[in-house]
Design an enzyme around this catalytic site. Structure first.
Site, PDB file in Angstrom:
ATOM      1  N   CYS A 121       0.826  -1.194   0.000  1.00  0.00           N
ATOM      2  CA  CYS A 121       0.000   0.000   0.000  1.00  0.00           C
ATOM      3  C   CYS A 121       0.872   1.260   0.000  1.00  0.00           C
ATOM      4  CB  CYS A 121      -0.947   0.107   1.183  1.00  0.00           C
ATOM      5  SG  CYS A 121      -2.047  -1.286   1.355  1.00  0.00           S
ATOM      6  N   ARG A 140       4.086  -0.074  -4.637  1.00  0.00           N
ATOM      7  CA  ARG A 140       3.831  -0.627  -3.306  1.00  0.00           C
ATOM      8  C   ARG A 140       2.556  -1.459  -3.235  1.00  0.00           C
ATOM      9  NH1 ARG A 140       6.764   1.631   0.615  1.00  0.00           N
ATOM     10  NH2 ARG A 140       5.226   0.978   2.133  1.00  0.00           N
ATOM     11  N   TRP A 160      -2.564  -2.871  -1.629  1.00  0.00           N
ATOM     12  CA  TRP A 160      -2.202  -4.280  -1.777  1.00  0.00           C
ATOM     13  C   TRP A 160      -2.998  -4.982  -0.688  1.00  0.00           C
ATOM     14  CZ3 TRP A 160      -0.014  -8.303   1.021  1.00  0.00           C
ATOM     15  CH2 TRP A 160       0.511  -9.362   0.269  1.00  0.00           C
ATOM     16  N   ASN A 183      -1.795   1.982   5.619  1.00  0.00           N
ATOM     17  CA  ASN A 183      -0.879   0.964   5.087  1.00  0.00           C
ATOM     18  C   ASN A 183      -0.461   0.115   6.287  1.00  0.00           C
ATOM     19  OD1 ASN A 183       2.630   1.249   4.131  1.00  0.00           O
ATOM     20  ND2 ASN A 183       1.308  -0.486   4.046  1.00  0.00           N
ATOM     21  N   GLY A 184      -0.838  -1.172   6.261  1.00  0.00           N
ATOM     22  CA  GLY A 184      -0.476  -2.039   7.386  1.00  0.00           C
ATOM     23  C   GLY A 184      -1.613  -2.970   7.753  1.00  0.00           C
ATOM     24  N   GLU A 221      17.695 -17.218  -8.501  1.00  0.00           N
ATOM     25  CA  GLU A 221      17.251 -15.845  -8.796  1.00  0.00           C
ATOM     26  C   GLU A 221      16.679 -15.752 -10.219  1.00  0.00           C
ATOM     27  OE1 GLU A 221      16.539 -13.306  -7.226  1.00  0.00           O
ATOM     28  OE2 GLU A 221      16.684 -11.626  -8.603  1.00  0.00           O
ATOM     29  N   LYS A 256      12.884 -14.587 -11.091  1.00  0.00           N
ATOM     30  CA  LYS A 256      12.555 -13.473 -11.996  1.00  0.00           C
ATOM     31  C   LYS A 256      11.493 -13.905 -13.001  1.00  0.00           C
ATOM     32  CE  LYS A 256      13.725 -10.720 -10.340  1.00  0.00           C
ATOM     33  NZ  LYS A 256      14.327 -10.718  -9.093  1.00  0.00           N
ATOM     34  N   GLU A 300       8.078 -14.385 -11.283  1.00  0.00           N
ATOM     35  CA  GLU A 300       7.489 -13.129 -10.815  1.00  0.00           C
ATOM     36  C   GLU A 300       6.781 -12.364 -11.922  1.00  0.00           C
ATOM     37  OE1 GLU A 300      10.045 -11.104  -7.278  1.00  0.00           O
ATOM     38  OE2 GLU A 300      11.105 -11.344  -9.152  1.00  0.00           O
ATOM     39  N   HIS A 317      18.541 -36.023  -8.752  1.00  0.00           N
ATOM     40  CA  HIS A 317      17.749 -36.501  -7.624  1.00  0.00           C
ATOM     41  C   HIS A 317      16.287 -36.059  -7.734  1.00  0.00           C
ATOM     42  CE1 HIS A 317      21.387 -37.939  -5.837  1.00  0.00           C
ATOM     43  NE2 HIS A 317      21.937 -36.735  -5.924  1.00  0.00           N
ATOM     44  N   LYS A 334       6.323  -4.404  -3.980  1.00  0.00           N
ATOM     45  CA  LYS A 334       7.754  -4.145  -3.887  1.00  0.00           C
ATOM     46  C   LYS A 334       8.255  -4.268  -2.453  1.00  0.00           C
ATOM     47  CE  LYS A 334      11.590  -2.730  -5.655  1.00  0.00           C
ATOM     48  NZ  LYS A 334      12.221  -3.854  -6.367  1.00  0.00           N
TER      49      LYS A 334
HETATM   50  C1  G6P Z   1       9.185  -8.531  -2.094  1.00  0.00           C
HETATM   51  C2  G6P Z   1       9.695  -8.043  -3.431  1.00  0.00           C
HETATM   52  C3  G6P Z   1      10.969  -8.793  -3.790  1.00  0.00           C
HETATM   53  C4  G6P Z   1      12.000  -8.628  -2.694  1.00  0.00           C
HETATM   54  C5  G6P Z   1      11.452  -9.078  -1.331  1.00  0.00           C
HETATM   55  C6  G6P Z   1      12.381  -8.675  -0.203  1.00  0.00           C
HETATM   56  O1  G6P Z   1       8.731  -9.829  -2.196  1.00  0.00           O
HETATM   57  O2  G6P Z   1       8.719  -8.231  -4.433  1.00  0.00           O
HETATM   58  O3  G6P Z   1      11.492  -8.268  -4.999  1.00  0.00           O
HETATM   59  O4  G6P Z   1      13.146  -9.366  -3.002  1.00  0.00           O
HETATM   60  O5  G6P Z   1      10.194  -8.448  -1.083  1.00  0.00           O
HETATM   61  O6  G6P Z   1      12.413  -7.276  -0.145  1.00  0.00           O
HETATM   62  P1  G6P Z   1      13.549  -6.404   0.496  1.00  0.00           P
HETATM   63  O7  G6P Z   1      13.091  -4.987   0.305  1.00  0.00           O
HETATM   64  O8  G6P Z   1      13.623  -6.792   1.951  1.00  0.00           O
HETATM   65  O9  G6P Z   1      14.800  -6.704  -0.210  1.00  0.00           O
END
Ligand code: G6P
Length: 615
Positions: free
Chosen positions: A2, A27, A75, A101-102, A488, A492, A495, A511, A610
Site C-alpha cells: 500500500c 507498493r 495491496w 498501510n499495514g 534468482e 525473476k 514473478e 535426484h 515491492k
Molecule cells: C518482495 C519483493 C521482492 C524482494 C522481497 C524482499 O517480495 O517483491 O522483490 O526481493 O520483497 O524485499 P527487500 O526490500 O527486503 O529486499
C-alpha cells in the site's frame, strides 16, 4: 504494501496526489482511491484496479477541487480487492476519512465492540474499524482529532502508517506510523505526506521521516507537531535534506522501470563502490565494518537473514564470506528464523539484507537477534529505512530508487557490497595475501564495465525469449557461486511472466528434476568456465540425451558448451566469485523479454508488491 499520499496547503491537491499515487504504485496496485476536501465537503472516489482506472473514474464522478486531500493505492490484506474495500474509508458520521498501510491485528474484537455500540461496517477491512474507533473516542471524550487518534492507536495491535482528516476541521491532517514508512515533505505553508519521498520530490527537498510509534499533526499555518504515541512525549522534528532526484524515479526513455534498472546496473554498482573500493591504494573502506572490526574478527559465525531476491544475494554472500574470509555463514529466510527459536549468541553477527529496508519479516528477525545479544549489520538500499535504523551498523548499497517490482539492480549492488565486506574481512584476517587482495580489487572494480558488455547480449536474449516464451515450465541450473543465480533467474521468470520455473544446484538435478525433462521443458544452465565447468558439461549432456533444450550462459570464447547447447549467451570472463554479477544479467533480460512478449505487466506483476510490510 500500500502506498499512501496526502497534501495540505495552497495548491490544488488532486494533481499532486494523483501523480504521487502513480509513483507509489509499486507498493500495491489492486485498488486505489482519493478523498478531497473541496472547501465544503469531502469528495471521495475509489475503485478496484490501478491508479489509471481511478483517474478515469474520477473524471466521470467527482470534482477535483480542493487543497486538502489523501490518496491510497492498495495491496489487499483484509478483504478482497473491490471498490468497497478500497481506501479511503469514512467513519460512520462521514466526518472522518482515513488511509492506512499495514494491518490492525486485533480488529475483530474492536469491530464487535463498535458494532455493539451501533456502528455499521460496509467493508471487510481492518481500516474501517480503525477510523470508527477514532470517531467513537473523539465523540465520547469530546477531544481533538490528534488526541483521539493517539488513544485509538494505543488500543490497536498491528502495523500502520495512517493519514486521517476531519471534514469539520479541515485545516489539519493527522498521521502516525508503526512498522510502515511515512514521510512528511515540508514546503512553504504546505505539507506533503507519503510512504516515501517520491511523490513530493519536485516540490521540496526537506522531509521528516516519522519514526515508529510517532504521530504528527500537520497544520497549514502551524507546521508539524510530533509526539510519541505511547507516552505522549513531544519529539523535536528532524528535517532531512533529500538526496533523491526526479530523473531517478522516471523511466528515462525506457518502456519499463525494470529495463531501465537492468541497464542502470553498471552505474549503480559504481555508486556502491564509490569511496569504498580504492584499488590503487589497495584499500576497502567501509566505516560500518571498520568501526566494528573486532566484532567481525571475533565472530563465531555470520547469520544472514533476508527475503526474496535479497535472500539470494545472501546465498552468494555465504559462498564468498566462507571462501575468502573463512567465517562460517548460515543464510536464513527471515520469516522462518523469526519463528523458530534459533540459537543465537552474543558472538554471532547477523547481517540483514533488504532493498526496501521495510520488509516486516526481516525487521522482526533483526529484533529477535538483537534481543539475544547479537550484533546486527544492515545492507539496505533505502536510506533511513526502518531496517537501516534498527541495525547496529550497516552499509548502504546506493543503487538508487528501484521501482520495478522484480528486483534487479538491488540484487547486484547487494552482492557488490557484500563482496567488498568479505574481501575487507579476509584481508584483516589474513586469509588472503595482499597480492591476492589487490587482484580481487582490480577485478571487482572492472565488473561494471563487464556488465556493460553482458548487456549487449540483449538482442540474442530477445531471440531466445521468442523461441521459449510459450513454455509452461523452465529449469534453471547452476553450481557453486552460480547456484543462487539459478534460483534468482527462476524467481525473476516466475514473478513477471507467471511461468513456473525452478532453480536447482546442477548436481541435484539427478535426484528429481531430471524426471521432468523432455522436449517441452527448456533448461537454463549457467556454465561459466571457472565454475565446475566439466561437471556442468556432464549435466548438459544428461539433459540433451533426454531431449531437453539448453540455453547456456557461457564465458566468452567457450567451445564445449556451445557445441552442446541449443543457445549460448556469452558473458565476459571474470573470477568465479564475482561471476554472479555477470551471469545474472542475461537471466534478468530473458525474464523481461518473455514477460513483455506475453503481454504481462512487467513493473507491476499480479499479487506482488515491492515492499512487504506485513507478515
Ligand atoms: C518482495 C519483493 C521482492 C524482494 C522481497 C524482499 O517480495 O517483491 O522483490 O526481493 O520483497 O524485499 P527487500 O526490500 O527486503 O529486499
Amino acid at each position: 504494501m500500500c502506498g499512501i499520499v496526502g497534501y495540505i496547503g495552497h495548491r490544488e491537491a488532486y494533481p499532486i496526489i494523483m501523480k504521487g499515487l502513480k509513483r507509489l504504485e509499486y507498493r500495491g496496485y489492486d485498488s486505489a482511491g482519493i478523498a478531497l476536501f473541496d472547501g465544503k465537503d469531502i469528495k471521495l472516489s475509489k475503485t478496484k484496479g490501478k491508479v489509471e482506472d481511478l483517474e478515469k473514474k474520477i473524471a466521470e464522478e467527482i470534482s477535483t477541487q480542493g487543497s486538502l486531500g489523501i490518496g491510497h493505492t492498495r495491496w489487499a490484506t483484509h478483504g478482497v480487492p473491490n471498490d468497497v474495500n478500497s481506501h479511503p474509508h469514512y467513519s460512520n458520521s462521514g466526518n472522518l476519512v482515513i488511509i492506512h498501510n499495514g494491518i490492525i491485528e486485533n480488529y475483530e474484537p474492536l469491530k464487535q465492540e463498535l458494532e455493539s455500540r451501533g456502528y455499521v461496517f460496509t467493508s471487510d477491512t481492518d481500516t474501517e474499524v480503525l477510523v470508527n474507533l477514532i470517531e467513537e473516542i473523539k465523540n465520547n471524550e469530546d477531544i481533538k482529532l490528534g488526541k483521539a487518534v493517539q488513544i485509538a492507536l494505543n488500543q490497536v495491535v498491528g502495523a500502520y502508517a495512517i493519514a486521517v482528516f476531519d471534514r469539520t476541521k479541515p485545516n489539519e491532517i493527522v498521521v502516525a506510523r508503526l512498522g510502515s514508512p511515512l514521510a512528511i515533505g515540508i514546503g512553504e505553508d504546505e505539507f506533503f505526506i507519503a510512504s516515501d519521498a517520491s511523490p513530493f520530490i519536485e516540490y521540496t527537498n526537506n522531509a521528516i521521516y516519522l519514526k515508529d510509534e510517532e504521530m504528527a499533526v500537520v497544520r497549514v499555518n502551524r507546521g508539524v507537531s510530533i509526539r510519541k504515541i505511547h507516552d505522549d512525549s513531544i519529539v523535536n522534528p528532524y528535517i532531512q535534506e533529500l538526496q533523491l532526484h526526479l530523473e531517478q524515479i522516471e523511466k528515462g526513455g525506457y518502456d519499463h522501470f525494470m529495463l531501465k534498472e537492468i541497464n542502470e546496473q553498471p552505474h549503480a554498482i559504481r555508486d556502491s563502490f564509490r569511496g569504498r573500493l580504492l584499488s590503487n591504494q589497495a584499500i576497502i573502506k567501509m566505516s560500518g565494518v571498520e568501526d566494528n572490526m573486532k566484532k567481525f574478527l571475533n565472530a563465531d559465525r555470520i547469520l544472514i537473514v533476508a527475503c526474496g531476491t535479497s535472500w539470494h544475494a545472501g546465498l552468494v554472500a555465504e559462498y564468498i564470506f566462507e571462501d575468502m574470509a573463512r567465517i562460517p555463514v548460515e543464510v536464513e529466510y527471515a520469516s522462518e528464523f523469526r519463528y523458530r527459536n534459533p540459537v543465537i549468541t552474543e558472538d554471532d553477527i547477523v547481517i540483514a539484507i533488504s532493498q526496501s529496508g521495510e520488509t516486516a519479516d526481516t525487521l522482526a528477525a533483526i529484533k529477535l537477534a538483537k534481543s539475544r545479544g547479537a550484533f546486527v549489520f544492515g545492507v539496505c538500499n533505502v536510506v533511513g529505512s526502518s531496517i537501516a535504523r534498527e541495525t547496529d551498523a550497516g552499509a548502504y548499497t546506493h543503487a538508487g530508487p528501484e521501482i520495478g517490482v522484480a528486483s534487479t539492480k538491488a540484487f547486484t549492488t547487494q552482492i557488490s557490497v557484500l563482496s567488498m565486506m568479505a574481501l575487507r574481512l579476509a584481508r584483516a584476517k589474513g586469509t588472503i595475501t595482499s597480492s591476492e587482495f589487490r587482484q580481487y580489487l582490480y577485478e571487482l572494480e572492472s565488473i561494471p564495465d563487464k556488465i556493460e558488455v553482458a548487456l549487449e547480449s540483449d538482442a540474442i536474449v530477445k531471440q531466445i525469449a521468442e523461441v521459449y516464451k510459450d513454455a509452461k515450465n523452465f529449469l534453471y541450473l547452476g553450481r557453486g557461486y552460480n547456484f543462487p543465480v539459478a534460483l534468482e533467474g527462476a524467481l525473476k521468470l516466475k514473478e513477471i511472466s507467471y511461468i513456473h520455473a525452478e532453480g536447482y544446484p546442477a548436481a541435484e538435478m539427478k535426484h528429481g528434476p531430471i524426471a521432468l525433462i523432455d522436449e517441452h521443458m527448456p533448461t537454463v544452465v549457467i556454465a561459466t568456465r571457472k565454475g565446475h565447468y566439466e561437471k556442468i558439461v556432464s549435466n548438459i549432456q544428461e539433459i540433451k540425451s533426454r531431449k531437453g533444450y539448453i540455453i547456456a550462459i557461457v564465458t566468452k570464447g567457450d567451445v564445449s558448451v556451445k557445441e552442446l547447447a541449443d543457445h549460448a549467451i556469452e558473458i565476459p570472463e571474470t573470477f568465479d566469485c564475482f561471476s554472479p554479477l555477470l551471469t545474472t544479467i542475461p537471466l534478468q533480460l530473458l525474464s523481461y523479454h518473455i514477460a513483455v512478449m506475453l503481454g504481462k505487466n512487467v513493473d507491476q506483476p499480479r499479487n506482488l508488491a515491492k515492499s512487504v510490510t506485513v507478515e
